[in-house]
Design a protein around this motif. Structure first.
Motif, mmCIF file in Angstrom:
data_model
loop_
_atom_site.group_PDB
_atom_site.id
_atom_site.type_symbol
_atom_site.label_atom_id
_atom_site.label_comp_id
_atom_site.label_asym_id
_atom_site.label_seq_id
_atom_site.Cartn_x
_atom_site.Cartn_y
_atom_site.Cartn_z
ATOM 1 N N SER A 187 11.132 20.926 50.368
ATOM 2 C CA SER A 187 10.371 19.690 50.157
ATOM 3 C C SER A 187 11.303 18.573 49.726
ATOM 4 C CB SER A 187 9.289 19.909 49.096
ATOM 5 O OG SER A 187 8.369 20.898 49.519
ATOM 6 N N TYR A 188 10.969 17.353 50.137
ATOM 7 C CA TYR A 188 11.843 16.211 49.888
ATOM 8 C C TYR A 188 11.036 14.954 49.581
ATOM 9 C CZ TYR A 188 15.256 19.123 52.434
ATOM 10 O OH TYR A 188 16.070 20.150 52.860
ATOM 11 N N PRO B 144 16.028 16.208 47.813
ATOM 12 C CA PRO B 144 15.343 17.481 47.534
ATOM 13 C C PRO B 144 14.518 17.379 46.252
ATOM 14 C CG PRO B 144 17.656 17.846 48.100
ATOM 15 C CD PRO B 144 17.497 16.371 47.901
ATOM 16 N N THR B 145 13.307 17.914 46.290
ATOM 17 C CA THR B 145 12.452 17.872 45.098
ATOM 18 C C THR B 145 12.692 19.044 44.171
ATOM 19 O OG1 THR B 145 10.664 19.043 46.242
ATOM 20 C CG2 THR B 145 10.646 16.637 46.332
ATOM 21 N N GLU B 146 13.372 20.061 44.670
ATOM 22 C CA GLU B 146 13.648 21.227 43.830
ATOM 23 C C GLU B 146 14.888 21.937 44.356
ATOM 24 O OE1 GLU B 146 10.575 24.199 46.191
ATOM 25 O OE2 GLU B 146 9.910 23.177 44.374
ATOM 26 N N GLY B 147 15.606 22.606 43.440
ATOM 27 C CA GLY B 147 16.792 23.350 43.832
ATOM 28 C C GLY B 147 17.927 22.430 44.233
ATOM 29 N N GLY B 148 19.057 22.979 44.536
ATOM 30 C CA GLY B 148 20.215 22.197 44.948
ATOM 31 C C GLY B 148 20.717 21.308 43.825
ATOM 32 N N ASN B 149 21.580 20.377 44.184
ATOM 33 C CA ASN B 149 22.162 19.474 43.183
ATOM 34 C C ASN B 149 21.570 18.075 43.258
ATOM 35 O OD1 ASN B 149 23.230 18.570 45.568
ATOM 36 N ND2 ASN B 149 25.339 19.209 45.132
ATOM 37 N N GLY B 150 20.501 17.934 44.028
ATOM 38 C CA GLY B 150 19.849 16.634 44.120
ATOM 39 C C GLY B 150 20.518 15.663 45.052
ATOM 40 N N ILE C 148 5.972 12.768 49.438
ATOM 41 C CA ILE C 148 6.660 14.041 49.348
ATOM 42 C C ILE C 148 6.347 14.805 50.624
ATOM 43 C CG2 ILE C 148 6.992 16.173 48.049
ATOM 44 C CD1 ILE C 148 7.739 13.763 46.434
ATOM 45 N N VAL C 149 7.383 15.243 51.324
ATOM 46 C CA VAL C 149 7.190 15.927 52.604
ATOM 47 C C VAL C 149 7.847 17.299 52.574
ATOM 48 C CG1 VAL C 149 7.034 13.773 53.913
ATOM 49 C CG2 VAL C 149 9.267 14.843 53.571
ATOM 50 N N LYS C 150 7.328 18.181 53.399
ATOM 51 C CA LYS C 150 7.865 19.538 53.501
ATOM 52 C C LYS C 150 8.223 19.829 54.945
ATOM 53 C CE LYS C 150 6.787 24.363 52.362
ATOM 54 N NZ LYS C 150 5.773 25.274 51.757
#
Length: 579
Positions: A381-382, A362-368, A400-402
């Motif tokens: 996005s990832y 993940p590129t944003e949010g979450g714990n990676g 980077i893909v969404k």
């Protein structure tokens, strides 16, 4: 040839449904196959100690970049055993199309890549035929080219993926279906002289103009290059068609013999007159549709950095759909466009779970935490990782893909940019996405005058303080020879571009950490010279892409020696911050 080449359309549809309905199981089975096969390699042995457990793979095998695995690939290239990284023999090395900065990578491969390519082509043919009724009644005018092959110190061939495919038995023994029917003989595709081959491709396509139902190139930039050859050579092409004989300067024996067979020594004055009448018109808007009236779509990658060419293609190709049929790289095949008639900006690719093992950061949010293909979320996005059967494990490919949707349970991904920052002077971090957006906004301003943008690249100039962004533009007049550059229009282009960048850029400008953006206009043909330089250094003819950001000193020299005018943004630093 893949086994589904023998399937009928209904059976191919069932294959696609099965793949996209059983994503998790197919991915888990593929990872087990990869790890079981390769667990004894030197690379994986270091982390798995012979185990093939998914949990251990996830825990112990590191996420890597090309730089991390390059020493292992170099050892294979230098003649050591393939077993360093792959249980299957490495038969060749791919010279990749590079990153946004234009730096090439050497990547391992073998017949498994070609198997995946054949499989994905069969599914693409199935999808296209569903959406384009009647396309199978004609031929494809595809501008395939084969680059020069070189050898590694250990004797392995180094070439681009397309060249290897064109020379393979997969291509020689391809199925006799519409998808593999072309106007150009194979000998033209196997030539490596760019000018001769494109000329011969065009000549064969023009002679068979009423049979062409589709045309394409690997990238959108390739189609633009072909149009440039057509602009420069249409009179000579008409002369060859009129006489029935090929121009003497075509010296490549394969091209000469095969095209002579197509021409057959038969004069075609009526056809020559028709083409000449179309090409001699003042405006070339829609020229490709006029020359090839039965064409149903244009096939080329128009996503990522190729977005910049969409306005040019729309001008020359009129209302023809621009179709990015598949998503692939030198590391792996990924998936296909299951909605080929969508607008270029809406293009997403359905990932197929049997091609490689895919993971996502993940590129944003979450714990990676890294997630599997079956667990990606809509709208997120990832960064994309791949593990394949021929020696790459958990490698970042840089995209980077969404996630834009799902085809059954298979995610549809839109490529939104590259992982690496494109331009940076201070704390600003301008991505490829932002730069392309800025260029496309400025392009609209440019085209409101009598000018159009031919090509561009960028550079972070820190030779003076503060540093600033330099955008190199090659421009031309729409309808006639260019006389004087419109200063007012070019200055407005500078302003529009700066106004597009993000808040961090604006902060740096307002505090004078960044100087005004500059557009440097270069001579006609400068970007052809840049391409020729890259090819002379070993880059692939078929996969060459103008780097969105230039880092090569020699490339910069080519650009700088051709600068004819400079324009700076007049936006005052104190007024940069938006309200």
């Amino acid at each position: 040839m893949s086994i589904i080449s023998y399937y009928n359309e209904e059976e191919k549809g069932k294959v696609l449904e099965n793949l996209t309905c059983n994503v998790k199981q197919i991915q888990d089975d593929l990872l087990k196959e990869i790890v079981t096969l390769n667990s004894g390699t030197e690379y994986l042995q270091n982390f798995l100690h012979g185990s093939s457990a998914k949990e251990l793979f996830k825990k112990n095998v590191p996420i890597v970049t090309y730089k991390d695995v390059k020493p292992y690939i170099d050892r294979v290239a230098n003649g050591e055993s393939s077993n360093i990284i792959s249980a299957l023999p490495i038969t060749n090395l791919f010279n990749s199309s590079g990153t946004s900065g234009g730096a090439n990578k050497i990547l391992p491969s073998n017949s498994k890549f070609l198997d995946g390519n054949a499989f994905i082509n069969d599914l693409i043919a199935h999808v296209i035929s569903k959406h384009m009724k009647g396309v199978e009644r004609g031929k494809g005018m595809h501008f395939f080219l084969t680059g020069h092959e070189i050898k590694s110190p250990g004797g392995l061939p180094i070439e681009d993926a397309i060249s290897w495919y064109l020379k393979s038995d997969h291509f020689k023994n391809r199925p006799s279906i519409w998808f593999y029917s072309y106007t150009s003989p194979d000998e033209i595709m196997l030539g490596s002289d760019l000018k001769q081959n494109l000329y011969c491709h065009l000549l064969c396509g023009l002679v068979q103009r009423d049979e062409v139902t589709r045309f394409g190139s690997t990238f959108a930039s390739g189609i633009v290059r072909v149009i440039k050859v057509l602009e420069d050579s249409w009179k000579e092409l008409c002369s060859d068609i009129r006489s029935g004989h090929l121009s003497e300067w075509i010296t490549d024996s394969g091209c000469r013999n095969s095209v002579s067979m197509v021409l057959g020594g038969q004069p075609r004055p009526k056809l020559s007159d028709e083409i000449e009448n179309i090409c001699s018109q003042k405006s070339w808007k829609g020229i490709m549709k006029k020359l090839w009236p039965q064409t149903m779509y244009v096939e080329a990658v128009v996503t990522g950095s190729m977005v910049q060419y969409v306005p040019t293609l729309e001008h020359y190709c009129d209302d023809l759909p621009l179709v990015s049929i598949g998503y692939a790289s030198s590391e792996s095949m990924f998936g296909i466009n299951t909605d080929p008639l969508c607008k270029p900006e809406d293009t997403s690719y359905t990932l197929l779970p049997n091609l490689s093992y895919f993971e996502f950061i993940p590129t944003e949010g979450g714990n990676g935490d890294v997630v599997d293909l079956a667990d990606v979320k809509l709208g997120c996005s990832y960064q994309l990782l791949i593990t394949n059967l021929w020696g790459l494990y958990r490698m970042r490919i840089g995209d980077i893909v969404k996630v834009t949707g799902f085809h059954n349970k298979a995610p549809k991904l839109k490529v939104i940019g590259r992982e690496n920052t494109l331009l940076s002077i201070d704390t600003d971090r301008t991505t490829e996405e932002y730069l392309l957006k800025a260029v496309n906004r400025a392009r609209l301003v440019l085209e409101s005058s009598d000018l159009k943008l031919v090509n561009f690249t960028s550079y972070a100039d820190i030779s003076s303080s503060p540093g600033h962004y330099v955008i190199y533009w090659e421009v031309k007049a729409k309808e006639e020879d260019m006389k004087d550059l419109d200063e007012k229009t070019l200055l407005e282009c500078c302003l529009v571009m700066e106004d597009t960048f993000d808040e961090e850029y604006m902060y740096c400008r307002s505090n004078e950490f960044l100087g005004p953006l500059e557009i440097r206009v270069v001579n006609d043909g400068t970007f052809d010279s840049l391409m020729n330089l890259s090819i002379s250094k070993g880059a692939s003819i078929t996969q060459y892409k103008t780097p969105t950001c230039i880092i090569s000193e020699e490339g910069l020299q080519v650009l700088e020696t051709n600068v004819v005018a400079r324009f700076f943004s007049t936006l005052k630093a104190s007024h940069v911050l938006k309200p």
